[in-house]
Design a protein around this motif. Structure first.
Motif, mmCIF file in Angstrom:
data_model
loop_
_atom_site.group_PDB
_atom_site.id
_atom_site.type_symbol
_atom_site.label_atom_id
_atom_site.label_comp_id
_atom_site.label_asym_id
_atom_site.label_seq_id
_atom_site.Cartn_x
_atom_site.Cartn_y
_atom_site.Cartn_z
ATOM 1 N N VAL A 144 0.840 -1.205 0.000
ATOM 2 C CA VAL A 144 0.000 0.000 0.000
ATOM 3 C C VAL A 144 0.872 1.251 0.000
ATOM 4 C CG1 VAL A 144 -1.638 1.340 1.368
ATOM 5 C CG2 VAL A 144 -1.984 -1.113 1.081
ATOM 6 N N ILE A 145 1.925 1.275 0.827
ATOM 7 C CA ILE A 145 2.832 2.415 0.872
ATOM 8 C C ILE A 145 3.523 2.591 -0.483
ATOM 9 C CG2 ILE A 145 4.952 3.307 1.913
ATOM 10 C CD1 ILE A 145 2.501 3.500 3.715
ATOM 11 N N ALA A 146 3.941 1.466 -1.085
ATOM 12 C CA ALA A 146 4.609 1.541 -2.381
ATOM 13 C C ALA A 146 3.703 2.133 -3.451
ATOM 14 C CB ALA A 146 5.079 0.148 -2.805
ATOM 15 N N ARG A 147 2.422 1.800 -3.401
ATOM 16 C CA ARG A 147 1.487 2.272 -4.425
ATOM 17 C C ARG A 147 1.138 3.741 -4.242
ATOM 18 N NH1 ARG A 147 -3.013 -2.064 -6.382
ATOM 19 N NH2 ARG A 147 -1.636 -3.831 -6.801
ATOM 20 N N PHE A 148 0.760 4.106 -3.015
ATOM 21 C CA PHE A 148 0.190 5.438 -2.804
ATOM 22 C C PHE A 148 1.228 6.491 -2.439
ATOM 23 C CE2 PHE A 148 -3.408 2.572 -2.229
ATOM 24 C CZ PHE A 148 -4.382 3.208 -2.990
ATOM 25 N N VAL A 149 2.403 6.071 -2.015
ATOM 26 C CA VAL A 149 3.440 7.035 -1.661
ATOM 27 C C VAL A 149 4.502 7.135 -2.754
ATOM 28 C CG1 VAL A 149 5.238 7.643 0.014
ATOM 29 C CG2 VAL A 149 3.065 6.675 0.814
ATOM 30 N N PHE A 150 4.941 5.974 -3.247
ATOM 31 C CA PHE A 150 6.015 5.954 -4.237
ATOM 32 C C PHE A 150 5.518 5.674 -5.656
ATOM 33 C CE2 PHE A 150 7.855 4.687 -0.136
ATOM 34 C CZ PHE A 150 8.846 5.667 -0.013
ATOM 35 N N ASN A 151 4.195 5.541 -5.820
ATOM 36 C CA ASN A 151 3.603 5.273 -7.131
ATOM 37 C C ASN A 151 4.288 4.081 -7.811
ATOM 38 O OD1 ASN A 151 1.768 5.745 -9.207
ATOM 39 N ND2 ASN A 151 3.185 7.073 -10.336
ATOM 40 N N SER A 152 4.540 3.032 -7.006
ATOM 41 C CA SER A 152 5.197 1.829 -7.501
ATOM 42 C C SER A 152 4.362 0.624 -7.091
ATOM 43 C CB SER A 152 6.624 1.750 -6.925
ATOM 44 O OG SER A 152 7.290 0.620 -7.430
ATOM 45 N N ASN A 153 4.942 -0.537 -7.219
ATOM 46 C CA ASN A 153 4.200 -1.745 -6.882
ATOM 47 C C ASN A 153 5.181 -2.873 -6.570
ATOM 48 O OD1 ASN A 153 2.018 -3.586 -6.658
ATOM 49 N ND2 ASN A 153 2.365 -4.272 -8.762
ATOM 50 N N ILE A 154 4.859 -3.650 -5.530
ATOM 51 C CA ILE A 154 5.635 -4.858 -5.236
ATOM 52 C C ILE A 154 4.968 -5.987 -6.000
ATOM 53 C CG2 ILE A 154 6.504 -6.397 -3.441
ATOM 54 C CD1 ILE A 154 6.193 -4.123 -1.438
ATOM 55 N N LEU A 155 5.583 -6.374 -7.101
ATOM 56 C CA LEU A 155 4.944 -7.277 -8.058
ATOM 57 C C LEU A 155 4.491 -8.585 -7.415
ATOM 58 C CD1 LEU A 155 4.188 -7.868 -11.010
ATOM 59 C CD2 LEU A 155 6.483 -8.810 -11.322
ATOM 60 N N TRP A 156 5.309 -9.130 -6.524
ATOM 61 C CA TRP A 156 5.030 -10.451 -5.972
ATOM 62 C C TRP A 156 4.200 -10.409 -4.690
ATOM 63 C CZ3 TRP A 156 7.112 -9.977 -1.211
ATOM 64 C CH2 TRP A 156 8.216 -9.132 -1.055
ATOM 65 N N ALA A 157 3.836 -9.202 -4.226
ATOM 66 C CA ALA A 157 3.177 -9.067 -2.923
ATOM 67 C C ALA A 157 1.827 -9.773 -2.879
ATOM 68 C CB ALA A 157 3.015 -7.589 -2.574
ATOM 69 N N LEU A 158 1.008 -9.580 -3.920
ATOM 70 C CA LEU A 158 -0.336 -10.157 -3.918
ATOM 71 C C LEU A 158 -0.274 -11.679 -3.911
ATOM 72 C CD1 LEU A 158 -3.389 -9.929 -4.065
ATOM 73 C CD2 LEU A 158 -3.198 -9.728 -6.560
ATOM 74 N N GLU A 159 0.559 -12.245 -4.790
ATOM 75 C CA GLU A 159 0.631 -13.706 -4.857
ATOM 76 C C GLU A 159 1.159 -14.289 -3.553
ATOM 77 O OE1 GLU A 159 1.993 -17.024 -8.117
ATOM 78 O OE2 GLU A 159 3.452 -15.482 -7.595
ATOM 79 N N LEU A 160 2.186 -13.661 -2.982
ATOM 80 C CA LEU A 160 2.735 -14.165 -1.728
ATOM 81 C C LEU A 160 1.710 -14.063 -0.608
ATOM 82 C CD1 LEU A 160 5.079 -15.333 -0.162
ATOM 83 C CD2 LEU A 160 5.961 -13.007 0.173
ATOM 84 N N THR A 161 0.944 -12.982 -0.585
ATOM 85 C CA THR A 161 -0.099 -12.833 0.434
ATOM 86 C C THR A 161 -1.167 -13.910 0.295
ATOM 87 O OG1 THR A 161 0.263 -10.432 0.473
ATOM 88 C CG2 THR A 161 -1.785 -11.241 1.428
ATOM 89 N N VAL A 162 -1.507 -14.251 -0.935
ATOM 90 C CA VAL A 162 -2.480 -15.328 -1.168
ATOM 91 C C VAL A 162 -1.946 -16.651 -0.630
ATOM 92 C CG1 VAL A 162 -3.620 -16.708 -2.952
ATOM 93 C CG2 VAL A 162 -3.585 -14.223 -3.133
ATOM 94 N N PHE A 163 -0.669 -16.937 -0.899
ATOM 95 C CA PHE A 163 -0.060 -18.165 -0.384
ATOM 96 C C PHE A 163 -0.056 -18.171 1.145
ATOM 97 C CE2 PHE A 163 2.515 -18.595 -4.522
ATOM 98 C CZ PHE A 163 1.627 -19.537 -5.018
ATOM 99 N N LEU A 164 0.312 -17.043 1.739
ATOM 100 C CA LEU A 164 0.357 -16.962 3.203
ATOM 101 C C LEU A 164 -1.042 -17.148 3.798
ATOM 102 C CD1 LEU A 164 2.825 -13.957 3.703
ATOM 103 C CD2 LEU A 164 3.293 -16.390 4.074
ATOM 104 N N PHE A 165 -2.047 -16.568 3.132
ATOM 105 C CA PHE A 165 -3.422 -16.721 3.619
ATOM 106 C C PHE A 165 -3.866 -18.176 3.532
ATOM 107 C CE2 PHE A 165 -8.073 -16.598 2.926
ATOM 108 C CZ PHE A 165 -8.440 -16.007 4.133
ATOM 109 N N ALA A 166 -3.479 -18.850 2.435
ATOM 110 C CA ALA A 166 -3.816 -20.271 2.293
ATOM 111 C C ALA A 166 -3.151 -21.083 3.405
ATOM 112 C CB ALA A 166 -3.373 -20.777 0.921
ATOM 113 N N TRP A 167 -1.900 -20.785 3.696
ATOM 114 C CA TRP A 167 -1.205 -21.461 4.799
ATOM 115 C C TRP A 167 -1.930 -21.202 6.121
ATOM 116 C CZ3 TRP A 167 4.135 -23.424 5.540
ATOM 117 C CH2 TRP A 167 4.710 -23.848 4.342
ATOM 118 N N LEU A 168 -2.329 -19.950 6.328
ATOM 119 C CA LEU A 168 -3.013 -19.582 7.573
ATOM 120 C C LEU A 168 -4.313 -20.355 7.739
ATOM 121 C CD1 LEU A 168 -2.984 -17.593 10.023
ATOM 122 C CD2 LEU A 168 -4.328 -16.036 8.601
ATOM 123 N N VAL A 169 -5.093 -20.466 6.663
ATOM 124 C CA VAL A 169 -6.375 -21.166 6.719
ATOM 125 C C VAL A 169 -6.175 -22.661 6.945
ATOM 126 C CG1 VAL A 169 -8.391 -21.828 5.360
ATOM 127 C CG2 VAL A 169 -7.603 -19.460 5.339
#
Length: 225
Positions: A35-60
């Motif tokens: 979120v900081i990368a997008r709204f502050v630095f106008n950038s994006n962490i390319l792998w963030a969404l996929e990694l978060t999905v994997f972590l959520f699957a592990w959590l569940v």
């Protein structure tokens, strides 16, 4: 449960709780950083969404077995509460047996799905393993979409990918949670069945009120003894 933190069971408890807390913390940090990368630095962490999905699957998936241990799964006990103690115990043991069988089926399916990514043979047989399918095609070269390869997993290139390098994280790494979580689920249901058989619980899903009542009855028995 004074001995819940000692021995193999206590070690599993500690590892389980620590890993679940770590997964939740990592999800929060990665999402916040993106979120900081997008709204502050106008950038994006390319792998963030996929990694978060994997972590959520592990959590569940890991949380499913943890919820069995803590009796936190949702359940309807209106009929169970109407039964006599003996009948209630019999019904609880039957429910535990059904859950053990179901979790064993899940374990087989989870292993079979993961095994091909680990260059291992899946089991044969539709419902129950009848051996290993040595003719199954290895999918150890399959990679995730965005998460880059991490140096700590470089050994997998020689171990399962015949020396070929990975550009992205191999699927065998995030998908290993499937057999691990199902194995934990089997363990927790067996553990719950023993608790019911010993009279430490009278159902798989116990509300806090029921747990308090059981603890009170056990305390009263101890005073009379």
């Amino acid at each position: 449960m004074a001995g819940s933190r000692t021995g193999p069971s206590g070690l599993i408890n500690s590892l389980e709780e620590t890993l679940i807390a770590l997964l939740l913390g990592l999800m929060t940090v990665i999402t916040f950083a993106n979120v900081i990368a997008r709204f502050v630095f106008n950038s994006n962490i390319l792998w963030a969404l996929e990694l978060t999905v994997f972590l959520f699957a592990w959590l569940v998936l890991l949380g499913a077995s943890y919820a069995v241990k803590t009796h936190a799964h949702l359940g309807v006990d209106a009929i169970v509460n109407m039964l006599a103690p003996g009948a209630r115990k019999a019904v609880a043991l039957f429910a535990a047996a059904c859950c053990i069988v179901f979790s064993l089926l899940l374990l087989k399916g989870a292993y079979d799905y993961w095994a091909v990514f680990a260059d291992l043979p899946p089991t044969s047989g539709r419902w129950f393993p009848t051996g290993f399918d040595m003719k199954a095609r290895s999918q150890s070269f399959y990679e995730v979409q965005d998460v880059p390869m991490v140096a700590v997993f470089k050994f997998l290139e020689d171990l399962i990918n015949y020396g070929d390098s990975y550009e992205k994280l191999p699927k065998v790494v995030p998908y290993v949670v499937l057999p691990v979580s199902m194995l934990l689920l089997v363990f927790r249901f067996i553990q719950a069945a023993f608790q019911i058989a010993r009279g430490e619980a009278d159902r798989l899903v116990a509300s806090h009120e029921v747990e308090d009542e059981i603890a009170e009855v056990q305390a009263q028995r101890g005073e009379h003894d």
